[in-house]
Motif scaffolding. Sequence first.
Motif, PDB file in Angstrom:
ATOM      1  N   ARG A 134      61.704  21.329  -2.650  1.00 29.87           N
ATOM      2  CA  ARG A 134      62.414  21.963  -3.846  1.00 29.87           C
ATOM      3  C   ARG A 134      63.500  21.043  -4.571  1.00 29.87           C
ATOM      4  N   GLU A 181      58.734  22.274  -6.984  1.00 29.04           N
ATOM      5  CA  GLU A 181      59.356  23.433  -7.423  1.00 29.04           C
ATOM      6  C   GLU A 181      60.639  22.805  -7.696  1.00 29.04           C
ATOM      7  N   ARG A 217      56.066  25.200  -9.814  1.00 28.57           N
ATOM      8  CA  ARG A 217      56.936  26.341  -9.636  1.00 28.57           C
ATOM      9  C   ARG A 217      58.276  25.952 -10.332  1.00 28.57           C
ATOM     10  N   ARG A 219      62.136  27.946 -10.652  1.00 28.49           N
ATOM     11  CA  ARG A 219      62.928  28.839 -10.050  1.00 28.49           C
ATOM     12  C   ARG A 219      64.244  28.848 -10.732  1.00 28.49           C
ATOM     13  N   ARG A 240      53.920  30.746 -13.301  1.00 28.37           N
ATOM     14  CA  ARG A 240      54.616  29.421 -12.923  1.00 28.37           C
ATOM     15  C   ARG A 240      56.332  29.741 -12.463  1.00 28.37           C
ATOM     16  N   CYS A 242      59.179  31.845 -10.990  1.00 22.22           N
ATOM     17  CA  CYS A 242      59.128  32.491  -9.509  1.00 22.22           C
ATOM     18  C   CYS A 242      59.857  33.816  -9.920  1.00 22.22           C
ATOM     19  N   ASP A 390      56.722  32.603  -3.944  1.00 24.72           N
ATOM     20  CA  ASP A 390      57.471  32.273  -5.001  1.00 24.72           C
ATOM     21  C   ASP A 390      58.552  33.651  -5.384  1.00 24.72           C
TER      22      ASP A 390
END
Length: 440
Positions: A134, A181, A217, A219, A240, A242, A390
């Motif tokens: 990430r 991510e 992803r 977030r 997509r 989260c 997620d």
Amino acid sequence: MKVHLRMVGCRLNQSEIETIARQFHQLGHEVVDNPAEADHFVLNSCAVTQEATKTSRKLIRDFHRANPTGKTTVTGCYAQIAPGEMASLPGVHRIIGNQDKDQLVAQITGQSIEIYDSEPFERGWTPDRLGRTRAFVKVQDGCDNACTFCVTTIARGAGRSRPLADVLREVNALHNSGCQEAVLTGVHLGSYGHDLGDRQGLVKLVQALLNDTDMPRIRLSSLEPWDLSPDFFALWDDRRLCRHLHLPLQSGCDATLRRMRRNTDQQRFRALVQAARAAIPELRITTDVIVGFPGETDAEFAESERFVREMNFDGLHVFRYSSRPGTPASRMRDQVSSALKKRRSARLLELSWKMERDFAETLLGSAQEVLWEQVIGAAPEGFLLSGYTDNYLRVRTTHPRDLSNVITGFELSKFIDGAIHGKVKEVDKYSCKTQTVGAG
């Protein structure tokens, strides 16, 4: 030059240290994991609690022991509010305040550099050089709210937003490098765009990332509850994004919230949580709670705990109030004893464990998508893998392939010791749209 980088504190500090790593790499310097190999050290420090400042000082001393001839550059919030303390520590060569952090690498190396450049990615720099799949992307800095307990406003200054085009360019470059991510970070993330006169800035930023990038992803890190309206949650129609919201409460007692100068109360916070859960299936909501804020009586703590239970959060970050120099709360009367703060903290931490377990158990038997982040061991059946759903639940499994940095289907079966265990499903289906690192 061989450089060792460390950070203490929040995801914003993490994002900044990753940017600093990219810049050193771009200029041809080597970022090393072992401090004994380094001739220069960089610490992105934190001052949010007394424990954070203690950790920052210890790391600087550790650097000096690892290489007594090495030079240390210190930046971050602790360096901003207490430069004299930092400068007095062994090996400290340079103090760089938060306002000048963008030029840190240029000051150390004497080489000019763009604040953001895609060239490191083109030369092969990837997020896993720092041990992650990430990437933390800084989109905003500073805060205009001035909660009475918070030193960050003093250390970071007024809120300011990064241009949307720059954020899009970085996220696209991260995805092209193999990252699966992107985590959007900021001191006051929900205020993105406000300094530019756009109260819907965060909505527009998220929509642009969903429309104009292919990052699997996206977030969001911590969001202050007063920045959000119920229609904000319509963004989660795109899977997509989260399904985890971290909404800092700090106290469930309205009287305490007023002393903290938090722009929310039980009624408004309750309505926001209800709207979020109604709009987003299997949403996980976590929060921050401070115990022992000045003047917090037994009755106020009991009210706060009742509200936390009513909200049925899916996990808590519990902090014992830490007096920070220069904040209004440090001058308030009726400071709470350390022993009482410790007891209250233990009570809420026990509740947090139960809340996290209860939420995890509601998902047992379901299938979720998991981003596998690392190999944590080996077994006769194959690799021991660790990753996250997620909605930010840690999962573990055994698989014959190293699935690091791959998103797969996952069947959740049992919750053990803070992690969900289960079985990987449909690897081939998912690996065709993600990058496999080291998969056999």
